[in-house]
Design an enzyme around this catalytic site. Structure first.
Site, PDB file in Angstrom:
ATOM      1  N   SER A 204       0.889  -1.171   0.447  1.00 40.37           N
ATOM      2  CA  SER A 204       0.033  -0.303  -0.277  1.00 40.37           C
ATOM      3  C   SER A 204       0.848   1.470   0.074  1.00 40.37           C
ATOM      4  CB  SER A 204      -1.093  -0.321   1.332  1.00 40.37           C
ATOM      5  OG  SER A 204      -1.477   1.330   1.288  1.00 40.37           O
TER       6      SER A 204
ATOM      7  N   GLU B 289       0.465   3.385   1.946  1.00 38.27           N
ATOM      8  CA  GLU B 289       0.352   3.658   3.121  1.00 38.27           C
ATOM      9  C   GLU B 289       1.344   3.457   3.415  1.00 38.27           C
ATOM     10  OE1 GLU B 289      -1.930   5.136   5.490  1.00 38.27           O
ATOM     11  OE2 GLU B 289      -2.568   5.915   3.559  1.00 38.27           O
TER      12      GLU B 289
ATOM     13  N   TYR C  38      -1.475  -0.490  10.804  1.00 40.61           N
ATOM     14  CA  TYR C  38      -2.155  -0.577   9.181  1.00 40.61           C
ATOM     15  C   TYR C  38      -0.434  -1.186   8.711  1.00 40.61           C
ATOM     16  CZ  TYR C  38      -3.321  -1.064   4.196  1.00 40.61           C
ATOM     17  OH  TYR C  38      -3.985  -1.203   3.189  1.00 40.61           O
TER      18      TYR C  38
HETATM   19  P1  NAP Z   1     -11.284  -5.023   1.588  1.00 46.15           P
HETATM   20  O1  NAP Z   1     -12.376  -4.445   0.921  1.00 46.15           O
HETATM   21  O2  NAP Z   1     -11.550  -4.024   3.159  1.00 46.15           O
HETATM   22  O3  NAP Z   1     -11.174  -6.253   1.646  1.00 46.15           O
HETATM   23  C1  NAP Z   1     -10.757  -7.108   2.728  1.00 46.15           C
HETATM   24  C2  NAP Z   1     -10.979  -8.135   2.690  1.00 46.15           C
HETATM   25  O4  NAP Z   1     -10.434  -9.591   3.694  1.00 46.15           O
HETATM   26  C3  NAP Z   1     -12.358  -9.116   2.771  1.00 46.15           C
HETATM   27  O5  NAP Z   1     -12.701 -10.033   1.520  1.00 46.15           O
HETATM   28  C4  NAP Z   1     -12.478  -8.977   4.454  1.00 46.15           C
HETATM   29  O6  NAP Z   1     -13.050 -10.464   4.376  1.00 46.15           O
HETATM   30  C5  NAP Z   1     -10.644  -9.985   3.726  1.00 46.15           C
HETATM   31  N1  NAP Z   1     -10.126 -10.349   5.734  1.00 46.15           N
HETATM   32  C6  NAP Z   1     -10.202  -9.068   6.356  1.00 46.15           C
HETATM   33  N2  NAP Z   1     -10.327 -10.275   7.717  1.00 46.15           N
HETATM   34  C7  NAP Z   1      -9.376 -11.294   7.365  1.00 46.15           C
HETATM   35  C8  NAP Z   1      -9.039 -12.294   8.089  1.00 46.15           C
HETATM   36  N3  NAP Z   1      -8.872 -12.092   9.119  1.00 46.15           N
HETATM   37  N4  NAP Z   1      -8.742 -13.371   7.199  1.00 46.15           N
HETATM   38  C9  NAP Z   1      -9.006 -13.386   5.820  1.00 46.15           C
HETATM   39  N5  NAP Z   1      -9.834 -12.398   5.118  1.00 46.15           N
HETATM   40  C10 NAP Z   1      -9.879 -11.418   5.987  1.00 46.15           C
HETATM   41  O7  NAP Z   1      -9.942  -4.095   1.372  1.00 46.15           O
HETATM   42  P2  NAP Z   1      -9.298  -3.712  -0.588  1.00 46.15           P
HETATM   43  O8  NAP Z   1      -9.639  -2.508  -1.080  1.00 46.15           O
HETATM   44  O9  NAP Z   1      -9.916  -5.290  -1.449  1.00 46.15           O
HETATM   45  O10 NAP Z   1      -8.510  -3.904  -0.281  1.00 46.15           O
HETATM   46  C11 NAP Z   1      -7.156  -5.241  -0.830  1.00 46.15           C
HETATM   47  C12 NAP Z   1      -6.011  -5.135  -0.315  1.00 46.15           C
HETATM   48  O11 NAP Z   1      -4.743  -4.204  -0.472  1.00 46.15           O
HETATM   49  C13 NAP Z   1      -5.597  -5.488   1.316  1.00 46.15           C
HETATM   50  O12 NAP Z   1      -4.369  -6.153   1.688  1.00 46.15           O
HETATM   51  C14 NAP Z   1      -5.141  -4.147   1.462  1.00 46.15           C
HETATM   52  O13 NAP Z   1      -5.256  -3.479   2.203  1.00 46.15           O
HETATM   53  C15 NAP Z   1      -4.756  -3.236  -0.132  1.00 46.15           C
HETATM   54  N6  NAP Z   1      -4.720  -2.315  -0.643  1.00 46.15           N
HETATM   55  C16 NAP Z   1      -5.651  -1.489  -1.015  1.00 46.15           C
HETATM   56  C17 NAP Z   1      -5.815  -0.037  -1.869  1.00 46.15           C
HETATM   57  C18 NAP Z   1      -7.426   0.480  -1.511  1.00 46.15           C
HETATM   58  O14 NAP Z   1      -7.408   1.164  -2.236  1.00 46.15           O
HETATM   59  N7  NAP Z   1      -8.171  -0.540  -1.900  1.00 46.15           N
HETATM   60  C19 NAP Z   1      -4.694   0.370  -1.322  1.00 46.15           C
HETATM   61  C20 NAP Z   1      -3.318  -0.499  -1.689  1.00 46.15           C
HETATM   62  C21 NAP Z   1      -4.061  -1.529  -0.592  1.00 46.15           C
HETATM   63  P3  NAP Z   1     -14.532  -9.507   4.966  1.00 46.15           P
HETATM   64  O15 NAP Z   1     -15.327  -9.412   3.708  1.00 46.15           O
HETATM   65  O16 NAP Z   1     -15.126 -11.300   5.458  1.00 46.15           O
HETATM   66  O17 NAP Z   1     -14.607  -8.342   5.784  1.00 46.15           O
HETATM   67  O1  F7E Z   2      -8.825   8.072   4.207  1.00 51.18           O
HETATM   68  C1  F7E Z   2      -9.286  11.357   5.389  1.00 51.18           C
HETATM   69  C2  F7E Z   2      -8.779  10.186   6.090  1.00 51.18           C
HETATM   70  O2  F7E Z   2     -10.126   6.123   4.882  1.00 51.18           O
HETATM   71  C3  F7E Z   2      -8.541   8.864   2.184  1.00 51.18           C
HETATM   72  C4  F7E Z   2      -7.113   1.701   2.530  1.00 51.18           C
HETATM   73  O3  F7E Z   2      -7.317   1.497   1.169  1.00 51.18           O
HETATM   74  O4  F7E Z   2      -6.190   3.381   0.730  1.00 51.18           O
HETATM   75  C5  F7E Z   2      -6.733   3.568   2.310  1.00 51.18           C
HETATM   76  O5  F7E Z   2      -6.473   3.905   2.820  1.00 51.18           O
HETATM   77  C6  F7E Z   2      -8.644  10.748   3.523  1.00 51.18           C
HETATM   78  C7  F7E Z   2      -7.568  10.368   4.879  1.00 51.18           C
HETATM   79  O6  F7E Z   2      -8.196   6.070   2.783  1.00 51.18           O
HETATM   80  C8  F7E Z   2     -12.692  10.833   6.376  1.00 51.18           C
HETATM   81  O7  F7E Z   2      -8.200  11.243   7.160  1.00 51.18           O
HETATM   82  C9  F7E Z   2     -11.488  12.848   6.335  1.00 51.18           C
HETATM   83  O8  F7E Z   2      -7.015  11.334   4.893  1.00 51.18           O
HETATM   84  O9  F7E Z   2     -10.440   6.782   2.429  1.00 51.18           O
HETATM   85  P1  F7E Z   2      -9.811   6.421   3.744  1.00 51.18           P
HETATM   86  P2  F7E Z   2      -6.654   5.064   3.345  1.00 51.18           P
HETATM   87  O10 F7E Z   2      -6.418   6.061   4.617  1.00 51.18           O
HETATM   88  O11 F7E Z   2      -6.064   6.567   1.975  1.00 51.18           O
HETATM   89  C10 F7E Z   2      -4.952   2.722   1.207  1.00 51.18           C
HETATM   90  C11 F7E Z   2      -3.560   3.033   0.471  1.00 51.18           C
HETATM   91  C12 F7E Z   2      -4.760   1.039   2.363  1.00 51.18           C
HETATM   92  O12 F7E Z   2      -3.907   0.741   1.794  1.00 51.18           O
HETATM   93  C13 F7E Z   2      -5.982   1.136   2.541  1.00 51.18           C
HETATM   94  O13 F7E Z   2      -6.316   0.109   2.892  1.00 51.18           O
HETATM   95  O14 F7E Z   2      -9.524  10.908   3.420  1.00 51.18           O
HETATM   96  N1  F7E Z   2     -11.180  11.306   5.602  1.00 51.18           N
HETATM   97  N2  F7E Z   2     -12.577  12.245   6.642  1.00 51.18           N
HETATM   98  C14 F7E Z   2     -11.618  10.424   6.406  1.00 51.18           C
HETATM   99  N3  F7E Z   2     -11.052   9.012   5.963  1.00 51.18           N
HETATM  100  C15 F7E Z   2     -12.038   8.203   5.945  1.00 51.18           C
HETATM  101  N4  F7E Z   2     -12.931   6.645   6.212  1.00 51.18           N
HETATM  102  N5  F7E Z   2     -13.730   8.432   6.950  1.00 51.18           N
HETATM  103  C16 F7E Z   2     -13.783  10.384   6.554  1.00 51.18           C
HETATM  104  O15 F7E Z   2     -14.828  10.242   7.878  1.00 51.18           O
END
Ligand code: NAP
Ligand code: F7E
Length: 359
Positions: A137, A139, A161
Site C-alpha cells: 500500500s 500508506e 496498518y
Molecule cells: P477490503 O475491501 O477491505 O477487503 C478486505 C478483504 O480481506 C475482505 O475480503 C475481508 O473479508 C478479508 N479479511 C479481513 N480480515 C481477514 C482475515 N483475518 N482473514 C482472512 N481474510 C480477511 O480491501 P480492498 O480494498 O479490497 O483491498 C485489498 C487489499 O489491498 C488489502 O490487503 C488492502 O490492505 C490492500 N490495499 C488496498 C488499497 C485500496 O485503495 N483499496 C490500496 C493499497 C492496498 P470480509 O469480507 O469477511 O471482511
Molecule cells: O481515507 C480522510 C482520511 O479511509 C482517505 C485503504 O484502502 O487506501 C485506503 O486508506 C483520507 C484520509 O483511505 C474521513 O483522514 C476525512 O486522509 O478513504 P480512506 P486511506 O486511509 O487512504 C490505502 C492505500 C490503503 O492501503 C488502505 O487499505 O480521507 N478522511 N474524513 C476520512 N477518511 C475516512 N475513512 N472517513 C472520514 O470520515
C-alpha cells in the site's frame, strides 16, 4: 485437455478480491477464495459470479479460513494446489487499525508471513512453483520522503496498518531473495469503485450524496478534508496485480495514476455532479481524525508502465461520476438534467462512457 490455471485469493469478498476474481475467470482460470465464517452473508460482491460447486461449469470455489490461522492456510494450499496466490486479505481500514492494532497486525503482517511459510514448504516439498502477490500500500510511504513516490522512495509508515504492510513488504522481498520464491509486491495507491467499502472516504461521500438526494440523510460528518490522495479505479488496479505475476522475474511495482486530489476536491466534484453545494451538507467530526495522518500521496507509475505495459484507464472525474451514479442508481434516484452544470446530452455521453467502464 490442458488443466486450467488455478489461483487462490485471500480477501476474495473484498473490493479488489471481487474484481480480481472476475478478471481471472475471464482469463480462463479456476479461482479459489478464502472466506471467513460470518453470522450474515458476506459474499455480496461475488454472488453474481458464484456458481453452485455441484455444477460441472463451476470455476469459482470458496474455502473457509482466516489469515490468523496458519494451519488452515496450509491445508487449503495443499488442497487447491494453486499456481498463483494473491494475498488481498486484510483489516484494511487505517483509522480502525489505531483502535485494533493487534488484530490488524496479525492479519496484515503475520498473515502474510504465514502464507509465505506455507508456500516455502509446499514449493520445497513438491517442486511446484507458486507465484505470490502481496497487496502492498501507498500508506507505507506515510510521511512522504519524496514527491512523487516510487519504488525506491523510503517508507515512513504512520499507522499500525501501514507498519504491518511494511513488515509484509520486506518479508516478501526476503522470501524472494532467501528461497527464490516468485513473490511480488504491488505498492498500490488508493483505488476506489462502486464496490468500495462504505466507510472509506470516497464511498462514504458518494453514498451520502445519494441518500441526501433521496432525502434519507441531512448531513455528512467527515474528518480531515485537506488530505490528498492519488485515487484510481479498482478494476484497473487488479489487472496490474495479474500482470506482475506473468513477468519473467518477480519484482515490486508502484501502481498509481500520478495525480493527486484532496478530499475537498472530491467533495466539490461529487456534490457538483448532483448540483449541490457540499458546504451546506458537510460537518466536521474529530472522531474521523487519525492520531497520525498521511497528508499527501502521489505515485509515479513509470516502472509499471514501462515493464508491465500498465496504465490507468479511468480519470479522476470519471471515477467520481461512476461512483455517484452507482450510488444514485442503488437508491433508485438519478442526477437531474443539468447536474454539475451539464446538459442532458453531456450527461448521456458521460453515462455512455461509464457503462463501458462497468463492463
Ligand atoms: P477490503 O475491501 O477491505 O477487503 C478486505 C478483504 O480481506 C475482505 O475480503 C475481508 O473479508 C478479508 N479479511 C479481513 N480480515 C481477514 C482475515 N483475518 N482473514 C482472512 N481474510 C480477511 O480491501 P480492498 O480494498 O479490497 O483491498 C485489498 C487489499 O489491498 C488489502 O490487503 C488492502 O490492505 C490492500 N490495499 C488496498 C488499497 C485500496 O485503495 N483499496 C490500496 C493499497 C492496498 P470480509 O469480507 O469477511 O471482511
Ligand atoms: O481515507 C480522510 C482520511 O479511509 C482517505 C485503504 O484502502 O487506501 C485506503 O486508506 C483520507 C484520509 O483511505 C474521513 O483522514 C476525512 O486522509 O478513504 P480512506 P486511506 O486511509 O487512504 C490505502 C492505500 C490503503 O492501503 C488502505 O487499505 O480521507 N478522511 N474524513 C476520512 N477518511 C475516512 N475513512 N472517513 C472520514 O470520515
Amino acid at each position: 485437455m490442458t488443466q486450467r490455471k488455478r489461483a487462490l485469493i485471500t480477501g476474495i469478498t473484498g473490493q479488489d478480491g471481487s474484481y480480481l476474481s472476475e478478471f481471472l475467470l475471464e482469463q480462463g482460470y479456476e479461482v479459489h477464495g478464502i472466506i471467513r465464517r460470518t453470522s450474515t452473508f458476506n459474499t455480496d460482491r461475488i454472488d453474481h459470479i458464484y456458481v453452485d460447486p455441484h455444477n460441472p461449469e463451476a470455476r469459482l470455489f470458496l474455502h473457509y479460513g482466516d489469515l490468523t490461522e496458519g494451519v488452515t492456510l496450509r491445508r487449503i494450499l495443499e488442497e487447491v494446489q494453486p499456481v498463483e496466490i494473491y494475498n488481498l486479505g486484510a483489516q484494511s481500514h487505517v483509522r480502525v487499525s489505531f483502535d485494533s492494532p493487534e488484530y490488524t497486525v496479525d492479519t496484515v503482517g503475520m498473515g502474510t508471513l504465514r502464507l509465505l511459510e506455507a508456500i516455502r514448504d509446499y514449493q520445497g516439498r513438491t517442486g511446484i512453483e507458486v507465484r505470490f502477490y502481496q497487496a502492498g500500500s501507498s500508506e507505507m510511504f506515510g510521511k512522504v520522503q519524496e514527491i512523487p513516490q516510487q519504488e525506491t522512495t523510503p517508507f515512513y509508515p504512520r499507522s499500525p496498518y501501514a507498519c504491518a504492510k511494511v513488515f509484509s513488504h520486506w518479508q516478501t522481498v526476503n522470501y524472494r531473495e532467501s528461497y527464490g520464491l516468485f513473490a511480488c509486491n504491488g505498492i498500490l495507491f488508493n483505488h476506489e469503485s462502486p464496490r468500495r467499502g462504505e466507510t472509506f472516504v470516497t464511498r462514504k461521500i458518494t453514498r451520502a450524496i445519494a441518500r441526501i438526494v433521496a432525502q434519507q440523510q441531512e448531513k455528512l460528518y467527515l474528518g480531515n478534508i485537506d488530505a490528498k490522495r492519488d485515487w484510481g479505479y479498482a478494476k484497473d488496479y487488479v489487472r496490474a496485480m495479474w500482470l506482475m505475476l506473468q513477468q519473467k522475474t518477480p519484482d515490486d511495482y508502484v501502481i498509481a495514476t500520478g495525480e493527486t486530489h484532496s478530499v475537498r476536491e472530491f467533495l466539490e466534484l461529487s456534490f457538483g455532479y448532483v448540483n449541490l453545494d457540499w458546504q451546506a451538507y458537510v460537518e466536521f467530526d474529530d472522531r474521523y481524525l487519525r492520531p497520525a495522518e498521511v497528508d499527501l500521496l502521489i505515485g509515479n507509475p513509470a516502472k509499471a508502465k514501462q515493464q508491465l505495459g500498465w496504465q490507468p484507464s479511468v480519470t479522476f472525474a470519471e471515477l467520481v461520476a461512476l461512483m455517484v451514479e452507482a450510488d444514485l442508481q442503488a437508491l433508485g434516484v438519478a442526477a437531474a438534467n443539468g447536474a454539475g452544470g451539464k446538459s442532458s446530452a453531456d450527461l448521456a455521453t458521460i453515462r455512455q462512457r461509464l457503462s463501458t467502464i462497468h463492463e
